[in-house]
Design an enzyme around this catalytic site. Structure first.
Site, PDB file in Angstrom:
ATOM      1  N   GLU A  60     -16.691 -27.640 -40.207  1.00 50.98           N
ATOM      2  CA  GLU A  60     -16.156 -26.408 -40.795  1.00 50.98           C
ATOM      3  C   GLU A  60     -16.697 -26.223 -42.215  1.00 50.98           C
ATOM      4  O   GLU A  60     -17.082 -25.116 -42.611  1.00 50.98           O
ATOM      5  CB  GLU A  60     -14.615 -26.454 -40.859  1.00 50.98           C
ATOM      6  CG  GLU A  60     -13.923 -26.603 -39.516  1.00 50.98           C
ATOM      7  CD  GLU A  60     -13.688 -28.063 -39.130  1.00 50.98           C
ATOM      8  OE1 GLU A  60     -14.574 -28.897 -39.396  1.00 50.98           O
ATOM      9  OE2 GLU A  60     -12.632 -28.363 -38.555  1.00 50.98           O
ATOM     10  N   CYS A  92     -10.181 -29.602 -43.970  1.00 50.30           N
ATOM     11  CA  CYS A  92     -10.874 -28.392 -43.525  1.00 50.30           C
ATOM     12  C   CYS A  92      -9.915 -27.218 -43.414  1.00 50.30           C
ATOM     13  O   CYS A  92     -10.303 -26.073 -43.650  1.00 50.30           O
ATOM     14  CB  CYS A  92     -11.541 -28.633 -42.177  1.00 50.30           C
ATOM     15  SG  CYS A  92     -12.897 -29.774 -42.335  1.00 50.30           S
ATOM     16  N   ALA A 169     -24.176 -71.372  -6.634  1.00 50.24           N
ATOM     17  CA  ALA A 169     -23.949 -72.694  -7.216  1.00 50.24           C
ATOM     18  C   ALA A 169     -25.053 -73.066  -8.207  1.00 50.24           C
ATOM     19  O   ALA A 169     -24.806 -73.784  -9.183  1.00 50.24           O
ATOM     20  CB  ALA A 169     -23.856 -73.739  -6.099  1.00 50.24           C
ATOM     21  N   ASP A 205     -29.299 -65.363 -17.477  1.00 51.83           N
ATOM     22  CA  ASP A 205     -29.934 -64.243 -16.758  1.00 51.83           C
ATOM     23  C   ASP A 205     -31.021 -63.539 -17.565  1.00 51.83           C
ATOM     24  O   ASP A 205     -31.783 -62.757 -17.001  1.00 51.83           O
ATOM     25  CB  ASP A 205     -28.883 -63.182 -16.380  1.00 51.83           C
ATOM     26  CG  ASP A 205     -27.833 -63.722 -15.429  1.00 51.83           C
ATOM     27  OD1 ASP A 205     -28.046 -64.833 -14.911  1.00 51.83           O
ATOM     28  OD2 ASP A 205     -26.827 -63.034 -15.212  1.00 51.83           O
ATOM     29  N   LEU A 209     -29.999 -55.437 -20.610  1.00 51.33           N
ATOM     30  CA  LEU A 209     -28.806 -54.605 -20.844  1.00 51.33           C
ATOM     31  C   LEU A 209     -29.144 -53.142 -21.151  1.00 51.33           C
ATOM     32  O   LEU A 209     -28.319 -52.413 -21.670  1.00 51.33           O
ATOM     33  CB  LEU A 209     -27.911 -55.177 -21.956  1.00 51.33           C
ATOM     34  CG  LEU A 209     -27.380 -56.598 -21.753  1.00 51.33           C
ATOM     35  CD1 LEU A 209     -26.440 -56.979 -22.894  1.00 51.33           C
ATOM     36  CD2 LEU A 209     -26.652 -56.738 -20.420  1.00 51.33           C
ATOM     37  N   ARG A 212     -31.585 -48.094 -17.020  1.00 53.45           N
ATOM     38  CA  ARG A 212     -32.902 -47.705 -16.478  1.00 53.45           C
ATOM     39  C   ARG A 212     -32.747 -46.982 -15.145  1.00 53.45           C
ATOM     40  O   ARG A 212     -31.737 -47.145 -14.449  1.00 53.45           O
ATOM     41  CB  ARG A 212     -33.774 -48.952 -16.287  1.00 53.45           C
ATOM     42  CG  ARG A 212     -34.017 -49.728 -17.575  1.00 53.45           C
ATOM     43  CD  ARG A 212     -34.931 -50.927 -17.372  1.00 53.45           C
ATOM     44  NE  ARG A 212     -34.463 -51.861 -16.365  1.00 53.45           N
ATOM     45  CZ  ARG A 212     -33.531 -52.785 -16.549  1.00 53.45           C
ATOM     46  NH1 ARG A 212     -32.958 -52.903 -17.738  1.00 53.45           N
ATOM     47  NH2 ARG A 212     -33.171 -53.583 -15.580  1.00 53.45           N
TER      48      ARG A 212
HETATM   49  N1  LIG Z   1     -22.040 -61.088 -11.139  1.00 56.28           N
HETATM   50  C1  LIG Z   1     -21.748 -60.655 -12.334  1.00 56.28           C
HETATM   51  O1  LIG Z   1     -21.202 -59.554 -12.499  1.00 56.28           O
HETATM   52  C2  LIG Z   1     -22.091 -61.506 -13.504  1.00 56.28           C
HETATM   53  C3  LIG Z   1     -22.051 -60.927 -14.780  1.00 56.28           C
HETATM   54  C4  LIG Z   1     -22.347 -61.731 -15.870  1.00 56.28           C
HETATM   55  C5  LIG Z   1     -22.681 -63.071 -15.674  1.00 56.28           C
HETATM   56  N2  LIG Z   1     -22.726 -63.592 -14.426  1.00 56.28           N
HETATM   57  C6  LIG Z   1     -23.046 -65.002 -14.203  1.00 56.28           C
HETATM   58  O2  LIG Z   1     -22.169 -65.786 -14.991  1.00 56.28           O
HETATM   59  C7  LIG Z   1     -22.820 -66.992 -15.362  1.00 56.28           C
HETATM   60  C8  LIG Z   1     -22.611 -67.226 -16.858  1.00 56.28           C
HETATM   61  O3  LIG Z   1     -21.229 -67.459 -17.055  1.00 56.28           O
HETATM   62  P1  LIG Z   1     -20.605 -67.806 -18.474  1.00 56.28           P
HETATM   63  O4  LIG Z   1     -19.134 -67.844 -18.323  1.00 56.28           O
HETATM   64  O5  LIG Z   1     -21.309 -68.983 -19.052  1.00 56.28           O
HETATM   65  O6  LIG Z   1     -21.096 -66.554 -19.310  1.00 56.28           O
HETATM   66  P2  LIG Z   1     -20.530 -65.769 -20.571  1.00 56.28           P
HETATM   67  O7  LIG Z   1     -19.085 -65.517 -20.464  1.00 56.28           O
HETATM   68  O8  LIG Z   1     -21.446 -64.617 -20.725  1.00 56.28           O
HETATM   69  O9  LIG Z   1     -20.841 -66.735 -21.790  1.00 56.28           O
HETATM   70  C9  LIG Z   1     -20.008 -67.812 -22.110  1.00 56.28           C
HETATM   71  C10 LIG Z   1     -20.363 -68.265 -23.515  1.00 56.28           C
HETATM   72  O10 LIG Z   1     -20.040 -67.264 -24.445  1.00 56.28           O
HETATM   73  C11 LIG Z   1     -19.586 -67.867 -25.658  1.00 56.28           C
HETATM   74  N3  LIG Z   1     -18.242 -67.334 -25.863  1.00 56.28           N
HETATM   75  C12 LIG Z   1     -17.992 -66.118 -26.385  1.00 56.28           C
HETATM   76  N4  LIG Z   1     -16.686 -65.881 -26.462  1.00 56.28           N
HETATM   77  C13 LIG Z   1     -16.058 -66.962 -25.977  1.00 56.28           C
HETATM   78  C14 LIG Z   1     -14.696 -67.314 -25.810  1.00 56.28           C
HETATM   79  N5  LIG Z   1     -13.695 -66.499 -26.188  1.00 56.28           N
HETATM   80  N6  LIG Z   1     -14.401 -68.503 -25.250  1.00 56.28           N
HETATM   81  C15 LIG Z   1     -15.390 -69.333 -24.880  1.00 56.28           C
HETATM   82  N7  LIG Z   1     -16.696 -69.062 -25.032  1.00 56.28           N
HETATM   83  C16 LIG Z   1     -17.036 -67.886 -25.580  1.00 56.28           C
HETATM   84  C17 LIG Z   1     -19.669 -69.355 -25.452  1.00 56.28           C
HETATM   85  O11 LIG Z   1     -20.951 -69.766 -25.906  1.00 56.28           O
HETATM   86  P3  LIG Z   1     -21.335 -70.274 -27.396  1.00 56.28           P
HETATM   87  O12 LIG Z   1     -21.310 -71.750 -27.351  1.00 56.28           O
HETATM   88  O13 LIG Z   1     -22.707 -69.731 -27.598  1.00 56.28           O
HETATM   89  O14 LIG Z   1     -20.362 -69.717 -28.369  1.00 56.28           O
HETATM   90  C18 LIG Z   1     -19.597 -69.502 -23.951  1.00 56.28           C
HETATM   91  O15 LIG Z   1     -20.232 -70.656 -23.478  1.00 56.28           O
HETATM   92  C19 LIG Z   1     -24.274 -66.836 -14.983  1.00 56.28           C
HETATM   93  O16 LIG Z   1     -24.520 -67.562 -13.785  1.00 56.28           O
HETATM   94  C20 LIG Z   1     -24.430 -65.356 -14.712  1.00 56.28           C
HETATM   95  O17 LIG Z   1     -25.400 -65.095 -13.733  1.00 56.28           O
HETATM   96  C21 LIG Z   1     -22.434 -62.829 -13.343  1.00 56.28           C
END
Ligand SMILES: NC(=O)c1ccc[n+]([C@@H]2O[C@H](COP(=O)([O-])OP(=O)(O)OC[C@H]3O[C@@H](n4cnc5c(N)ncnc54)[C@H](OP(=O)(O)O)[C@@H]3O)[C@@H](O)[C@H]2O)c1
Length: 353
Positions: A60, A92, A169, A205, A209, A212
């Protein structure tokens, strides 16, 4: 409406123009995008304005400055109710009164403390009309929702098998769902201001992000890309390298937040003008948001597949017995090729019994 009748004014067309002007403002900002026209009694445009983001003049004020003395007797058409509070810029509503604007038409009532401009205008003898306009509502929907929540709105998106696994796994998760589901996931990224993953997902992975199309070309609206966790990402990571920090690229900015606290994550994102977040996992980060009560909506892409082993959508939530299960309301179901898309809303425990 207390002012003279709006003769020959097509309010929908005027608001369409105001929305187009508003679109020139920053897509990510603490303030909403707003557009304003000042119309002469015959409906011709005297001046136009839009809001350029926090700390800059409101739509405005920009239009009034452009009009100068010709603002007197005009009708202001604004996408959002004019503000009435003294913030970083003067209210405004007062500026419209001082400029001698005869009438104000706005599309969306301001739900925040800055609202109340309509009452102030009416008290000053300016005619006021609220005219509903879908595109104006859409323009501020995320901002209004975040204003009501006091933080960005969070959608947790997960792709899972029928037995709730989000990876195999060996940690592989590409691809659990069909190309149709993945195309929809990319479209959803264009609808939010930020996409968030934990370092675990970034390391396992190496996702880009970005949003696309089916030929892997970047879509026009790219979200802010956010990684949460303490670990560094290797320089070869799609989410690391010289762009990590706050460089802007055509792929969208990347932000690494070295915290485990979801509240801090959302506060940091709101500070950057993010009103909607797509939390794409992984399980550890999603569980932290869930436990903190910071998931507003779930978007599940459910594939007719079984893995039998591998991480579940969330790790232990501390639920020991069926009576304590976290319950969700199924809001919408769609088919995406062979997969299902479920939209769900967490049911707060107090609504359960
Ligand atoms: N199918 C799906 O939709 C999908 C989506 C996403 C991922 N995935 C799969 O999930 C797997 C990864 O799992 P993830 O659980 O390791 O991944 P994540 O949740 O993305 O990352 C976990 C990491 O984030 C950090 N972090 C951030 N906030 C946290 C909190 N509040 N508490 C604890 N840690 C925290 C920690 O690392 P730091 O030590 O660096 O702090 C922790 O090790 C992969 O196999 C991927 O392919 C699947």
């Amino acid at each position: 409406m207390t002012g003279p009748p709006l003769v020959g004014v097509d309010l929908d067309a005027a608001l369409d123009r105001a929305v187009a002007l508003a679109g020139r403002g920053p897509a990510r900002d603490r303030n909403p995008r707003v557009g304003c026209l000042l119309l002469a009694p015959d409906g011709s445009i005297v001046a136009e304005g839009h809001h350029g983001g926090v700390g800059t003049p409101h739509a405005e004020a920009t239009a009034l400055a452009a009009a100068g003395p010709s603002a007197r007797g005009t009708t202001a058409v604004v996408t959002l109710e004019p503000c009435s509070h003294h913030g970083r810029t003067p209210p405004c509503a007062e500026a419209l009164v001082a400029a001698g604007v005869a009438q104000v038409v706005y599309a969306v009532a301001d739900p925040t403390h800055a609202g109340g401009g309509a009452a102030l205008l009416e008290a000053a003898g300016v005619g006021v009309r609220e005219h509903r306009h879908t595109a104006s509502e859409r323009l501020v929907a995320d901002w209004a929702r975040a204003a009501a929540l006091g933080r960005p709105h969070v959608t947790w998106k997960v792709a899972s098998t029928l037995d709730g696994r989000v990876a195999a796994a060996d940690g592989t998760s590409r691809w659990i769902t069909s190309p149709q589901a993945r195309a929809e996931a990319h479209r959803v990224r264009t609808q939010v201001a930020a996409v968030v993953v934990g370092t675990g997902t970034a390391l396992a992975d190496d996702p880009s992000l970005t949003a696309r199309d089916h030929r892997d070309r970047l879509l026009p609206d790219q979200p802010l890309r956010v990684v949460v966790g303490h670990r560094d990402l290797p320089a070869s990571s799609r989410l690391a390298g010289p762009d990590a920090g706050d460089a802007t690229t055509t792929e969208g900015e990347v932000l690494h937040l070295r915290t485990h606290d979801p509240v801090q994550v959302l506060a940091a994102l709101r500070e950057r003008g993010v009103h909607s977040v797509l939390l794409e996992g992984g399980p550890t980060l999603a569980a932290a948001f869930w436990r903190a009560g910071l998931v507003d909506e779930l978007l599940v892409h459910l594939a007719p597949a079984l893995l039998g082993a591998g991480p579940g959508a969330v790790p232990d939530l501390g639920i020991g017995t069926i009576a304590d299960a976290a319950r969700l309301e199924l809001v919408e179901v769609d088919r995406l090729g062979p997969d299902l898309q479920l939209r769900l809303r967490p049911i707060p425990p107090e609504e359960l019994h």
